[in-house]
Design an enzyme around this catalytic site. Sequence first.
Site, mmCIF file in Angstrom:
data_model
loop_
_atom_site.group_PDB
_atom_site.id
_atom_site.type_symbol
_atom_site.label_atom_id
_atom_site.label_comp_id
_atom_site.label_asym_id
_atom_site.label_seq_id
_atom_site.Cartn_x
_atom_site.Cartn_y
_atom_site.Cartn_z
ATOM 1 N N LYS A 35 46.063 15.261 -70.509
ATOM 2 C CA LYS A 35 47.210 15.643 -71.422
ATOM 3 C C LYS A 35 47.643 14.361 -72.040
ATOM 4 C CE LYS A 35 50.211 14.849 -67.503
ATOM 5 N NZ LYS A 35 50.869 15.505 -66.153
ATOM 6 N N ARG A 131 60.690 22.402 -60.345
ATOM 7 C CA ARG A 131 60.157 22.411 -61.852
ATOM 8 C C ARG A 131 59.911 23.811 -62.097
ATOM 9 N NH1 ARG A 131 57.412 17.134 -63.632
ATOM 10 N NH2 ARG A 131 55.445 18.513 -63.198
ATOM 11 N N TYR A 254 66.685 -11.404 -81.986
ATOM 12 C CA TYR A 254 67.961 -10.669 -82.302
ATOM 13 C C TYR A 254 68.798 -10.797 -81.144
ATOM 14 C CZ TYR A 254 65.783 -8.077 -85.869
ATOM 15 O OH TYR A 254 65.173 -7.848 -87.406
ATOM 16 N N MET A 302 60.677 -4.935 -83.776
ATOM 17 C CA MET A 302 59.835 -3.697 -84.119
ATOM 18 C C MET A 302 58.542 -4.244 -84.338
ATOM 19 S SD MET A 302 60.096 -1.100 -87.741
ATOM 20 C CE MET A 302 61.617 -0.461 -86.961
HETATM 21 C C1 LIG Z 1 49.935 14.948 -65.114
HETATM 22 C C2 LIG Z 1 49.805 15.957 -64.020
HETATM 23 C C3 LIG Z 1 48.738 15.491 -62.965
HETATM 24 C C4 LIG Z 1 48.177 14.103 -62.898
HETATM 25 O O1 LIG Z 1 49.257 13.076 -62.434
HETATM 26 P P1 LIG Z 1 48.806 11.405 -62.180
HETATM 27 O O2 LIG Z 1 49.990 11.120 -61.443
HETATM 28 O O3 LIG Z 1 48.465 11.052 -63.415
HETATM 29 O O4 LIG Z 1 47.691 11.499 -61.299
HETATM 30 C C5 LIG Z 1 48.639 16.270 -62.167
HETATM 31 N N1 LIG Z 1 48.941 17.576 -61.955
HETATM 32 C C6 LIG Z 1 49.894 18.018 -62.884
HETATM 33 C C7 LIG Z 1 50.320 19.442 -62.725
HETATM 34 C C8 LIG Z 1 50.087 17.304 -64.009
HETATM 35 O O5 LIG Z 1 51.149 17.589 -64.841
#
Ligand SMILES: *Cc1c(COP(=O)(O)O)cnc(C)c1O
Length: 359
Positions: A35, A131, A254, A302
């Site tokens: 993802k 969640r 800065y 930046m």
């Molecule tokens: C992102 C995600 C993972 C992977 O998690 P990591 O901590 O990067 O191994 C696994 N399951 C779900 C549902 C996720 O959203």
Amino acid sequence: MTRPIRARFDSAALRHNHAVARHYAGSARLWSVVKANAYGHGLQRTVAALADVADGFALIEMESAIALRETGLRQPILMLEGFYAADELPTFAENQLTPVLHRVDQVEDFCALALPVRVPVYLKLNTGMNRLGLNPYELGRALAMLAAADVTDAITLMTHFADADGDHGVAWQMARLQEMCAGLTLPVSLANSAALLRFPETRGDWVRPGIMLYGCSPFPDRQSAEELGLKPVMTLESELIEVRDIAAGEHVGYGCSFTADQPMRIGVVACGYADGYPRQAPTGTPVLVDGARTRTLGRISMDKLCVDLTDCPKVSHGGTPVTLWGEGLSADEVAAAAGTVSYELFCALAARVPVVEVE
Ligand SMILES: *Cc1c(COP(=O)(O)O)cnc(C)c1O
């Protein structure tokens, strides 16, 4: 001359980390989680590097899933957030995408739509993350609906751990899961990277590692990536574009947030928060200059950041290499200094940083 900053992508390291995950997974199959543009590493190059070893890929974004199918990817694709509106479901069928269903009304929509092919589904269970996910009563209803509608021949139960990397562990969620699944013989998918590495009892039928594939530790304060045998896939590197000597009492950057307490030599690196380097990184964040470890000085700008060259007397401005994170300096360390996690550093890599693939 192009700006010297670039992110090196090491596909051999990625495959190495996948093999480590495979080792921990035992006989379980492995969703490679890609993802968010493969955690900022580039979706297509990541999937290409894993194409001949991966069992399947898990992600969130529909456009990305379709793009993978268009390049001919055959493996199963798991859509971790399922669908947002029922009219997306035909796209799931056309592209052979497996949705994760997390609400009863989604199961209703799925059953109501007479899809031309049977689509495998994941049912997400809430075991304490609070969640997404079905409660025990909703799971019963979902299974009854799916059985009556006869629209799928492959149901997998999934849950996600809230603190597999921390002190709460997984036992409390495993207990709730076992209660929910009593009497069911469906396959399960539970483990993220942290659970996979720490709790063999969470392997189930499919594991879902993400961050470990990219060479970072899911629990950097317990075990480093190196200790886990993981190799960095992304190395963010740039060069010094200026070196200067400053007197005691002079400030850097800065806000004049750093003040030299003695005469010192500093360097300016072509990398800033518009490249994805975290602006919150304080003075003292580790950085490699010509392979030697030193620290940042003052605020991150930046497009630039400053480094301490007091102990690097031989360094000059002409193209001295600087590693912001990756080989020789784990992104975990930089993230910890900046009060965040490697995931966020990777995902924030800016589009203006060219990615260069090495073998
Ligand atoms: C992102 C995600 C993972 C992977 O998690 P990591 O901590 O990067 O191994 C696994 N399951 C779900 C549902 C996720 O959203």
